[in-house]
Enzyme design. Sequence first.
Site, PDB file in Angstrom:
ATOM      1  N   GLU A  41       2.939   7.914   0.862  1.00 33.76           N
ATOM      2  CA  GLU A  41       2.103   6.640   1.524  1.00 33.76           C
ATOM      3  C   GLU A  41       2.350   6.647   3.002  1.00 33.76           C
ATOM      4  O   GLU A  41       3.536   7.011   3.451  1.00 33.76           O
ATOM      5  CB  GLU A  41       2.694   5.251   0.936  1.00 33.76           C
ATOM      6  CG  GLU A  41       2.000   4.010   1.490  1.00 33.76           C
ATOM      7  CD  GLU A  41       2.460   2.836   1.031  1.00 33.76           C
ATOM      8  OE1 GLU A  41       1.936   1.830   1.212  1.00 33.76           O
ATOM      9  OE2 GLU A  41       3.838   2.780   0.507  1.00 33.76           O
ATOM     10  N   LYS A 110      -5.566  -0.032  -0.107  1.00 36.31           N
ATOM     11  CA  LYS A 110      -4.469  -0.567  -0.780  1.00 36.31           C
ATOM     12  C   LYS A 110      -4.875  -2.169  -1.188  1.00 36.31           C
ATOM     13  O   LYS A 110      -5.276  -2.789  -0.215  1.00 36.31           O
ATOM     14  CB  LYS A 110      -3.228  -0.534  -0.194  1.00 36.31           C
ATOM     15  CG  LYS A 110      -1.905  -0.936  -0.974  1.00 36.31           C
ATOM     16  CD  LYS A 110      -0.525  -0.953  -0.003  1.00 36.31           C
ATOM     17  CE  LYS A 110       0.757  -1.082  -0.777  1.00 36.31           C
ATOM     18  NZ  LYS A 110       1.656  -0.889  -0.098  1.00 36.31           N
ATOM     19  N   CYS A 144       1.872   2.455  -3.808  1.00 35.38           N
ATOM     20  CA  CYS A 144       3.127   1.833  -3.958  1.00 35.38           C
ATOM     21  C   CYS A 144       3.194   0.368  -4.552  1.00 35.38           C
ATOM     22  O   CYS A 144       3.457   0.488  -5.657  1.00 35.38           O
ATOM     23  CB  CYS A 144       3.403   1.723  -2.546  1.00 35.38           C
ATOM     24  SG  CYS A 144       5.153   1.476  -1.996  1.00 35.38           S
TER      25      CYS A 144
END
Length: 259
Positions: A41, A110, A144
Amino acid sequence: MRITLLQLDIQFGQPEANMFHVEQWCETAQLVPHSLVVLPEMWNTGYDLTRLAEIADTDGRQTQQMLSQLAKKYQIYLLGGSVALKRGNKYYNTTFVYGPAGELLGSYDKVHLFRLMKEEQFLTAGNSSLSVNMAETVLSNVICYDLRFPEWFRKQASESGTQLFVVPAQWPLVRIEAWRKLLQARAIENQAFVVGVNRVGSDPDNQFGGHSMIVDPLGRIVLELDDNEATGSATIELSLIEEVRRGIPIFHDRRPELY
C-alpha cells in the site's frame, strides 16, 4: 497460479526514489510470465499525508505509465499495491491492476479510511469495489484497513464470486498478530485464497511489520515472509476453492434476508 509478493521498505515522501526501488526489485525477482505480482500500500509516498499537494501523483498518470510498462516488460499481472494520487481537488489511496500486455484491468479507491493514521483528514474514501477476471480467476482488491470489515469481503464474494482477495497494506508491527489472524479469517469465511502484502521499515510515526502472506480457503498459510525486505513466491491450486465450497456450501446456506 503463481503469485509473487514484493514486501518492500518505502521512502517517506519520496516518489521518485520509491519508483526506482520498485523497478529494481522487479528486475531481481525472477518474475514468471503470466504470474500475479503484488506491491504494498501507498508505496509511492508512504503516509506523508501533509505533503500530498506536492507529492501525490496527479490522476495517477506517472504510476499508470510505470505499472503498465512493468506488466508488459515481464508479461505479468501486476496489482500495483496502492498509491497516493490527486484527482480534481481531492486525494485518494488507489490501486491499479494491469495485465500482461500492459492493459489496465481496473482501479480501486480505498473505501475504509484509517483514523489512526489520519487518512480521513487528507483522503477521500471510494464508493465501489473492484473485481476483475484474471486468467480465468475472479480477483477482488481491498486495501489494508478494509481487512477489518468482513461484510465488505462477503459482499464481493457473494456478488462477484471472488476466488482471490488481494490486500496491499501498511500494517504497523504493534498489531501484526491481528493482520495475520484477519487474513486467515477472511480466507476461511469466504472460502477463497487471500494474499496480503505488507510493507516493512518505518516512517516518523510507525514501525511496519511485514509478514506478507498467502492463505488458502481453509485458512492454511501457504507462504509467509518475515519483517525484512523480501520477495516470496508460491503456486496456488485454484481447484481447492471449488472443493472447499462444495464440501461446506456456505454461499448456498446463507440467509441474507435475516442479516
